[in-house]
Design an enzyme around this catalytic site. Sequence first.
Site, PDB file in Angstrom:
ATOM      1  CE  LYS A 157       3.023  -7.703  -3.472  1.00 32.06           C
ATOM      2  NZ  LYS A 157       4.693  -7.482  -3.378  1.00 32.06           N
ATOM      3  N   GLY A 163      -0.138  -1.786   2.318  1.00 29.60           N
ATOM      4  CA  GLY A 163      -0.703  -2.188   3.631  1.00 29.60           C
ATOM      5  C   GLY A 163      -1.251  -3.588   3.641  1.00 29.60           C
ATOM      6  CE  LYS A 200       9.669 -19.651  -4.822  1.00 30.75           C
ATOM      7  NZ  LYS A 200       8.822 -21.056  -4.955  1.00 30.75           N
ATOM      8  CB  ILE A 202      11.031 -14.345  -0.580  1.00 26.18           C
ATOM      9  CG1 ILE A 202      11.224 -14.340  -2.193  1.00 26.18           C
ATOM     10  CG2 ILE A 202      12.228 -14.636   0.267  1.00 26.18           C
ATOM     11  CD1 ILE A 202      12.190 -13.425  -2.588  1.00 26.18           C
ATOM     12  CD  GLU A 274       8.406  -0.237   1.465  1.00 26.24           C
ATOM     13  OE1 GLU A 274       7.840  -1.068   0.978  1.00 26.24           O
ATOM     14  OE2 GLU A 274       8.023   0.615   1.910  1.00 26.24           O
ATOM     15  CG  ASN A 290       6.167   3.343  -0.378  1.00 26.60           C
ATOM     16  OD1 ASN A 290       5.172   3.056  -0.742  1.00 26.60           O
ATOM     17  ND2 ASN A 290       6.970   2.546   0.027  1.00 26.60           N
ATOM     18  NE  ARG A 292       3.226   6.856   0.901  1.00 26.51           N
ATOM     19  CZ  ARG A 292       3.592   6.098   1.661  1.00 26.51           C
ATOM     20  NH1 ARG A 292       4.504   6.713   2.730  1.00 26.51           N
ATOM     21  NH2 ARG A 292       3.347   4.686   1.781  1.00 26.51           N
TER      22      ARG A 292
END
Length: 448
Positions: A157, A163, A200, A202, A274, A290, A292
């Site tokens: 990542k 997005g 990892k 998921i 999140e 996030n 915002r």
Amino acid sequence: MKKVLIANRGEIAVRIIRTLKEMDIASVAVYSSGDKDSLHVALADEAYCIGGPKSADSYLNIDNILQAALMAKADAVHPGYGFLSETPEFAKRTEELGMIFIGPAPETMEKMGDKSMARQTMEKSGVPVIPGSDGIVKSKDEVKKLAETITYPIVIKAVSGGGGKGMRFAHSDEDVDKLYDEAKKEAKSSFNDDRLYIEKYIPKARHIEIQVIGDGKGGAIHLFERDCSIQRNNQKLLEEAPATILSESERDDITETTRQAIAKLNYRGAGTIEYLYVAAEKRFYFIEMNTRVQVEHTVSEEVTGIDIIRAQINVAFNNDIGITQDQVKLSGHAIEARINAEDPDNRFMPSPGKIDKLHFGLGRNVRVDTHIYNGYAIPPYYDSMIAKIIVKADNRKDALFKLKLVLGETVIEPIKTNLDFQYYLAGHPKVLENDYDIKFIHTENIIE
């Protein structure tokens, strides 16, 4: 507090302007030359053109936006979502000019915007995180070595990602050899930051997020949770509150854990934490924060009765949320459908153009957040979302039924939209049974 500039466009700019009007605060719109006929320009008390239609020339142009704010003698700037909303430099420069940035402090934004640093920060605050690297990974060999411990499959990542950009799924060392460079290249082109970390993978989980508001002084509340698991290519389609898959004890645990972590951060303003929720394990794993307001903030507003934009403004000017945690109560069930100008029959390609026929389905407890109107020409330069249809009912079953009725009555022509696709999703047996995960649309072959 007399005047606020909205550094955004579309439905969120309209949404912010309406709350400012309710608070008797003057609003200043900024717009690109491609947005001169947009609704937010007409609704604001003042409006300034800040550049050409490309985002880089206008909505991402810090100099032009701040020049407009100075010309308007604005007291504060609200960034909305997207564009510059999570850019520490924008927040810092706004405050250096003596204006209030309606959002978190720049240093907080920087800390939580760096996804690797955010992982470490949340873990120290007692928030469960997905097994992965402790920080940045600097080579393919380092990724492979870590994979021996956490085992494949893994996700590579981008630190500054969002997005689905700069994200790759690896199931073997051979995948890492190929995908590491791909992720690095995409991260560089999308975010001008090619740093990567790993987690990892998921495969079967729900996407649960907690809406929070902090006063910047160690006080914080949560507005319960949202379930945003119905996604296409990591882009949310249907969002709802509360998450009925959770038990009361799970809800109490994750919301309070999140609230305490936000309080420790001295977080200021609205934000969202999140998580991936693995139902089989009854466990949550932190994904990201996030810093915002979210597109889907509407469903949290509907089930709590709290205006999140108003709370953001109150915190920015008064360091006061205006409500305590024991005053936040859940009521009913709300669902939001994102309406996009795109063609589901043609790989969801954008469908800009003039709207000649427009009618939104209406009814009790139906809300439409939009910037489009009859005769409006959707420009080809920006995100394809043109409206959000939000319904509320006493329970999830009735909310889904109501959503189908509203979607079925809505007409947006002659452009192509995802209205019929959303109508299909709202009535899909798996959705009705609450039996799906974040890969649902792809695993069910809903998209050929």
